[in-house]
Design a protein around this motif. Structure first.
Motif, PDB file in Angstrom:
ATOM      1  N   ARG A 151       0.860  -1.198   0.000  1.00  0.00           N
ATOM      2  CA  ARG A 151       0.000   0.000   0.000  1.00  0.00           C
ATOM      3  C   ARG A 151       0.889   1.238   0.000  1.00  0.00           C
ATOM      4  NH1 ARG A 151      -3.198   0.757   5.514  1.00  0.00           N
ATOM      5  NH2 ARG A 151      -3.353   2.828   4.562  1.00  0.00           N
ATOM      6  N   ASP A 152       0.250   2.390  -0.256  1.00  0.00           N
ATOM      7  CA  ASP A 152       0.934   3.689  -0.211  1.00  0.00           C
ATOM      8  C   ASP A 152       2.179   3.718  -1.096  1.00  0.00           C
ATOM      9  OD1 ASP A 152      -0.967   4.613   1.592  1.00  0.00           O
ATOM     10  OD2 ASP A 152       0.184   3.925   3.327  1.00  0.00           O
ATOM     11  N   VAL A 153       2.016   3.277  -2.339  1.00  0.00           N
ATOM     12  CA  VAL A 153       3.114   3.268  -3.305  1.00  0.00           C
ATOM     13  C   VAL A 153       2.947   4.422  -4.279  1.00  0.00           C
ATOM     14  CG1 VAL A 153       4.143   2.003  -5.244  1.00  0.00           C
ATOM     15  CG2 VAL A 153       3.510   0.789  -3.152  1.00  0.00           C
ATOM     16  N   VAL A 154       4.039   5.138  -4.529  1.00  0.00           N
ATOM     17  CA  VAL A 154       4.088   6.127  -5.613  1.00  0.00           C
ATOM     18  C   VAL A 154       4.952   5.507  -6.704  1.00  0.00           C
ATOM     19  CG1 VAL A 154       4.871   8.406  -6.325  1.00  0.00           C
ATOM     20  CG2 VAL A 154       3.780   8.105  -4.084  1.00  0.00           C
ATOM     21  N   LEU A 155       4.330   5.157  -7.813  1.00  0.00           N
ATOM     22  CA  LEU A 155       5.005   4.429  -8.890  1.00  0.00           C
ATOM     23  C   LEU A 155       5.398   5.409  -9.998  1.00  0.00           C
ATOM     24  CD1 LEU A 155       5.977   1.797 -10.103  1.00  0.00           C
ATOM     25  CD2 LEU A 155       3.611   1.267 -10.753  1.00  0.00           C
ATOM     26  N   VAL A 156       6.695   5.458 -10.276  1.00  0.00           N
ATOM     27  CA  VAL A 156       7.254   6.386 -11.255  1.00  0.00           C
ATOM     28  C   VAL A 156       7.764   5.579 -12.439  1.00  0.00           C
ATOM     29  CG1 VAL A 156       8.932   8.237 -11.624  1.00  0.00           C
ATOM     30  CG2 VAL A 156       7.964   7.861  -9.333  1.00  0.00           C
ATOM     31  N   SER A 157       7.266   5.872 -13.636  1.00  0.00           N
ATOM     32  CA  SER A 157       7.546   5.014 -14.789  1.00  0.00           C
ATOM     33  C   SER A 157       7.945   5.834 -15.993  1.00  0.00           C
ATOM     34  CB  SER A 157       6.305   4.185 -15.131  1.00  0.00           C
ATOM     35  OG  SER A 157       5.875   3.455 -14.004  1.00  0.00           O
ATOM     36  N   HIS A 158       9.025   5.390 -16.633  1.00  0.00           N
ATOM     37  CA  HIS A 158       9.516   6.071 -17.822  1.00  0.00           C
ATOM     38  C   HIS A 158       9.243   5.242 -19.067  1.00  0.00           C
ATOM     39  CE1 HIS A 158      13.109   7.292 -20.505  1.00  0.00           C
ATOM     40  NE2 HIS A 158      12.175   8.229 -20.631  1.00  0.00           N
ATOM     41  N   SER A 159       8.733   5.866 -20.102  1.00  0.00           N
ATOM     42  CA  SER A 159       8.635   5.283 -21.440  1.00  0.00           C
ATOM     43  C   SER A 159       7.848   3.973 -21.439  1.00  0.00           C
ATOM     44  CB  SER A 159      10.056   5.104 -22.012  1.00  0.00           C
ATOM     45  OG  SER A 159      10.023   4.819 -23.385  1.00  0.00           O
ATOM     46  N   GLN A 160       8.486   2.873 -21.875  1.00  0.00           N
ATOM     47  CA  GLN A 160       7.799   1.587 -21.993  1.00  0.00           C
ATOM     48  C   GLN A 160       7.200   1.122 -20.668  1.00  0.00           C
ATOM     49  OE1 GLN A 160      10.239  -1.950 -22.529  1.00  0.00           O
ATOM     50  NE2 GLN A 160       8.966  -2.623 -24.233  1.00  0.00           N
ATOM     51  N   ALA A 161       7.788   1.555 -19.552  1.00  0.00           N
ATOM     52  CA  ALA A 161       7.276   1.147 -18.250  1.00  0.00           C
ATOM     53  C   ALA A 161       5.873   1.672 -17.984  1.00  0.00           C
ATOM     54  CB  ALA A 161       8.218   1.608 -17.147  1.00  0.00           C
ATOM     55  N   GLY A 162       5.427   2.659 -18.758  1.00  0.00           N
ATOM     56  CA  GLY A 162       4.052   3.113 -18.610  1.00  0.00           C
ATOM     57  C   GLY A 162       3.046   1.999 -18.841  1.00  0.00           C
ATOM     58  N   GLU A 163       3.379   1.073 -19.715  1.00  0.00           N
ATOM     59  CA  GLU A 163       2.489  -0.064 -19.953  1.00  0.00           C
ATOM     60  C   GLU A 163       2.412  -0.962 -18.721  1.00  0.00           C
ATOM     61  OE1 GLU A 163       3.483  -1.988 -23.712  1.00  0.00           O
ATOM     62  OE2 GLU A 163       4.347  -0.095 -24.409  1.00  0.00           O
ATOM     63  N   VAL A 164       3.571  -1.201 -18.108  1.00  0.00           N
ATOM     64  CA  VAL A 164       3.609  -2.024 -16.894  1.00  0.00           C
ATOM     65  C   VAL A 164       2.773  -1.367 -15.797  1.00  0.00           C
ATOM     66  CG1 VAL A 164       5.109  -3.081 -15.156  1.00  0.00           C
ATOM     67  CG2 VAL A 164       5.916  -2.839 -17.518  1.00  0.00           C
ATOM     68  N   THR A 165       2.968  -0.071 -15.629  1.00  0.00           N
ATOM     69  CA  THR A 165       2.257   0.655 -14.576  1.00  0.00           C
ATOM     70  C   THR A 165       0.752   0.627 -14.786  1.00  0.00           C
ATOM     71  OG1 THR A 165       4.109   2.108 -14.111  1.00  0.00           O
ATOM     72  CG2 THR A 165       1.939   2.938 -13.553  1.00  0.00           C
TER      73      THR A 165
END
Length: 312
Positions: A151-165
């Protein structure tokens, strides 16, 4: 051998969308020895010097090897408090791409900061077959659960990782406190027409790669291209949950610098994504290429700080 200078600019741009950060290193070095993969962040980043305005050194990151169906996934944890900041690198990059930002985020927020290597990158084992963002989201979920982060996660994603997020967020309600997408792949961009264009533009380069000696970097490029059409046609239909706040940081130059039409489509897709739901903010990294974490790290730091503060 394929090198970026030999590629037409539109094909460079299209292949950059598949694995943007790997383009220069992997294609310029195709045929390199198997052991010549990008460095990983298995060693802790050096602490920044202490100054009068500096609260002190950042705790060292620890390496955790998580078992996932008989495969190893490498997670690097810098101790801190909640909310937890998780950084997911762009295509072709491993966790080391965040090394310069980790101590800054840790110092600025006091949060626990986690980076990790997706399957086939860095210290994580490969997965045979085509790139599957939903499976990658499952890997991230398994790693965070093993680390007790639920819980309480701030997920930061660049480029292709946007799909994972996007897939992770949908599959794990209540886990994310918010997300910062850094020039990330979002569903509105991948219309049928755009997917067909990207496949057509990149097919000659991928076919050439398949003739080269097999390396870890090459295999990841080929895996991303394999099934790209159906994977991204399906992704185009996926919606971001309305209850998770998200900031989208779009680069000024986009992955398609040199192709005004594609650059406009990229920026339009970012704006459409932000306009499609509540609690979404659009920020432009002025003067930055697609590689915002390196070109404009202060922008990423500021937006992650904001999202983390809002999550407390």
């Amino acid at each position: 051998m394929i090198t970026p200078k030999k590629m037409p600019s539109r094909r460079r741009s299209a292949l950059a969308l598949l694995l943007p950060a790997a383009l220069i290193g992997a294609l310029a070095a195709c045929g390199a020895p198997e052991g010549s993969n990008p460095p990983t962040s298995t060693s802790p980043a050096p602490a920044a010097p202490t100054t009068a305005a500096d609260p002190g050194p950042v705790p060292s990151a620890g390496l955790h090897l998580i078992d996932r169906d008989g495969r190893r996934l490498a997670f690097h944890v810098t101790p801190g408090t909640s909310p937890t900041i998780v950084l997911d690198a762009g295509g072709g990059e491993d966790s080391s791409s965040w090394d310069s930002l980790v101590p800054r985020l840790s110092r600025a927020t006091g949060s626990r900061v986690i980076t990790y290597d997706r399957a086939g990158m860095g210290a994580s084992d490969e997965v045979p077959g085509a790139w599957d963002p939903q499976a990658a989201a499952g890997d991230l979920q398994a790693g965070l659960r093993e680390l007790g982060v639920t819980r309480d996660v701030v997920l930061v994603s660049h480029s292709q990782a946007g799909e994972v997020t996007t897939y992770f967020t949908r599959a794990n309600p209540g886990v994310l406190a918010g997300s910062v997408l850094v020039d990330a792949n979002v569903p509105p961009f991948f219309t049928d027409d755009e997917v067909r264009r990207l496949v057509a533009l990149t097919t000659p380069q991928i076919e050439e790669l398949e003739k080269q000696p097999s390396t870890k970097a090459n295999r990841q490029l080929i895996a991303t291209a394999d099934g790209f059409g159906p994977t991204h046609q399906a992704y185009h239909r996926v919606a971001w949950p309305d209850d998770v706040p998200v900031t989208y940081v779009v680069s000024e130059k986009t992955p398609f610098d040199g192709s005004p039409q594609d650059a406009r489509r990229w920026r339009d897709a970012a704006a459409a994504f932000v306009g499609d739901g509540p609690r979404r903010t659009l920020v432009t990294a002025r003067g930055s290429s697609h590689d915002i974490p390196r070109d404009a790290p202060a922008v990423v730091l500021e937006e992650v700080e904001k999202m983390t503060a809002a999550a407390r």
